[in-house]
Scaffold this active site. Structure first.
Site, short mmCIF file in Angstrom:
data_model
loop_
_atom_site.label_atom_id
_atom_site.label_comp_id
_atom_site.label_asym_id
_atom_site.label_seq_id
_atom_site.Cartn_x
_atom_site.Cartn_y
_atom_site.Cartn_z
N ASN A 1 0.83 -1.20 0.04
CA ASN A 1 0.01 -0.17 0.08
C ASN A 1 0.80 1.17 0.02
O ASN A 1 1.38 1.76 1.09
CB ASN A 1 -0.91 0.02 1.41
CG ASN A 1 -1.58 1.17 1.40
OD1 ASN A 1 -1.84 2.13 0.45
ND2 ASN A 1 -2.05 1.55 2.69
N HIS B 1 -9.49 1.30 4.50
CA HIS B 1 -8.18 1.32 5.29
C HIS B 1 -8.20 2.42 6.67
O HIS B 1 -9.12 3.53 6.49
CB HIS B 1 -7.11 2.05 4.48
CG HIS B 1 -5.76 1.98 5.08
ND1 HIS B 1 -5.29 3.07 6.15
CD2 HIS B 1 -4.78 1.12 5.26
CE1 HIS B 1 -4.27 2.56 6.34
NE2 HIS B 1 -3.64 1.50 5.86
N GLU C 1 -6.49 4.80 7.75
CA GLU C 1 -6.73 6.30 7.28
C GLU C 1 -7.66 6.82 6.57
O GLU C 1 -8.02 8.11 7.05
CB GLU C 1 -5.11 6.28 6.61
CG GLU C 1 -4.06 6.22 7.42
CD GLU C 1 -2.81 5.61 6.81
OE1 GLU C 1 -2.71 5.66 5.37
OE2 GLU C 1 -1.82 5.11 7.31
N GLU D 1 -5.36 -5.03 10.73
CA GLU D 1 -4.17 -3.94 10.76
C GLU D 1 -4.45 -3.22 11.95
O GLU D 1 -5.31 -2.01 12.14
CB GLU D 1 -4.30 -2.78 9.64
CG GLU D 1 -3.96 -3.42 8.31
CD GLU D 1 -3.33 -2.24 7.40
OE1 GLU D 1 -2.29 -2.53 7.00
OE2 GLU D 1 -4.08 -1.26 7.06
N GLY E 1 2.88 2.49 10.63
CA GLY E 1 3.69 3.40 10.43
C GLY E 1 4.12 3.74 11.80
O GLY E 1 5.00 4.91 11.76
N SER F 1 3.55 -2.10 10.33
CA SER F 1 5.06 -2.09 10.67
C SER F 1 5.50 -3.52 10.31
O SER F 1 6.60 -3.96 10.96
CB SER F 1 5.38 -1.75 12.08
OG SER F 1 4.83 -0.13 12.11
#
Ligand code: PGA
Length: 257
Positions: free
Chosen positions: A9, A94, A96, A166, A172, A213
């Protein structure tokens, strides 16, 4: 035996020129690695040139988002009808997008249905926040997101959908979930919920990735877990060497049958 799927991604990184250069190098680096589905998800504007540069490579292309209508007065949106010509998969929900762009369980569900109607394979993201994790709500949150995402979706359709677990706190941050925790949540909140919805046969056939990560140092332990069927990768998918190491690890994962 489920075939692992390793997907990059890229988020909002790489210009079109950079994207094309990158996948030309990636194509050579990944040639000959079998037993794993390899996917890159560049920004919208790079999808068509990337797809062209990857033709015949076996590397699949995915988008990072989609709208649920095929066309209309929806300024700035991109439809499943448009995507189906340039890609195979699409990331939906996602964290985000949920956090910054108002994505909800309901819009995720609509987008999944629209993507399926146009023959795109959804990669559906679920995962708990740090707060929810610390409050012991992980299983309830993840299971609830899975139920909401799959509402009104048949078992035949569900079979082809990829789920990505996730945990938001791992994205991140350099702080991945432990392989054991990721395996446990995917099993108990992910696959067990799918089994309730569709029966064990379908749930066992469906692929569930871990994301957050993943890097060349932790990938082998993660991929060795029986419930983890590959990864959804941000940062480490932006370097040819790193992503190649991840794909190789998923391909060679020594998992129980
Ligand atoms: P990360 O991102 O690998 O950089 O943590 C994962 C994701 O957001 O899909």
């Amino acid at each position: 035996m489920r075939k692992p799927i390793m997907a990059g991604n890229w988020k909002m990184y790489k210009t079109v020129a950079e994207a094309v250069d990158f996948v030309r190098a990636l194509r050579d680096a990944l040639a000959g690695i079998e037993g794993v589905d390899k996917v890159v998800c560049p920004p919208f504007v790079a999808l068509a040139p990337v797809a062209e540069a990857l033709e015949g490579s076996g590397i699949l292309v995915g988008a990072q988002n989609v709208y649920w209508e095929d066309q209309g007065a929806f300024t700035g949106e991109v439809s499943p009808l448009m995507l189906k010509d340039v890609c195979d998969l699409v990331i939906i929900g996602h964290s985000e997008r949920r956090q910054f762009f108002g994505e909800t369980d309901e819009t995720v569900n609509r987008k999944i249905k629209a993507a399926l109607a146009r023959g795109l394979t959804p990669i559906v993201c679920v995962g708990e926040s740090l707060e929810q994790n610390e409050a012991g709500q992980t299983t309830a949150v993840v299971s609830g997101q899975v139920r909401a995402a799959f509402g009104g979706i048949s078992s035949d359709q569900a079979r082809g959908i990829v789920v990505a677990y996730e945990p938001i706190w791992a994205i991140g941050t350099g702080r991945a979930a432990t392989a054991q925790d990721a395996n446990r949540i995917i099993g108990t909140a992910g696959r067990a919920t799918l089994a309730e919805l569709y029966g064990d046969g379908v749930a066992q056939a469906m692929r569930i990735q871990y994301g957050g990560s993943i890097n060349p140092r932790n990938v082998e332990e993660l991929m060795a877990q029986p419930e983890i069927d590959g990864g959804l990768v941000g940062g480490a998918s932006l370097k040819v060497e790193d992503f190649t190491a991840l794909v190789r690890a998923a391909a060679g994962a020594n998992r129980p049958a």
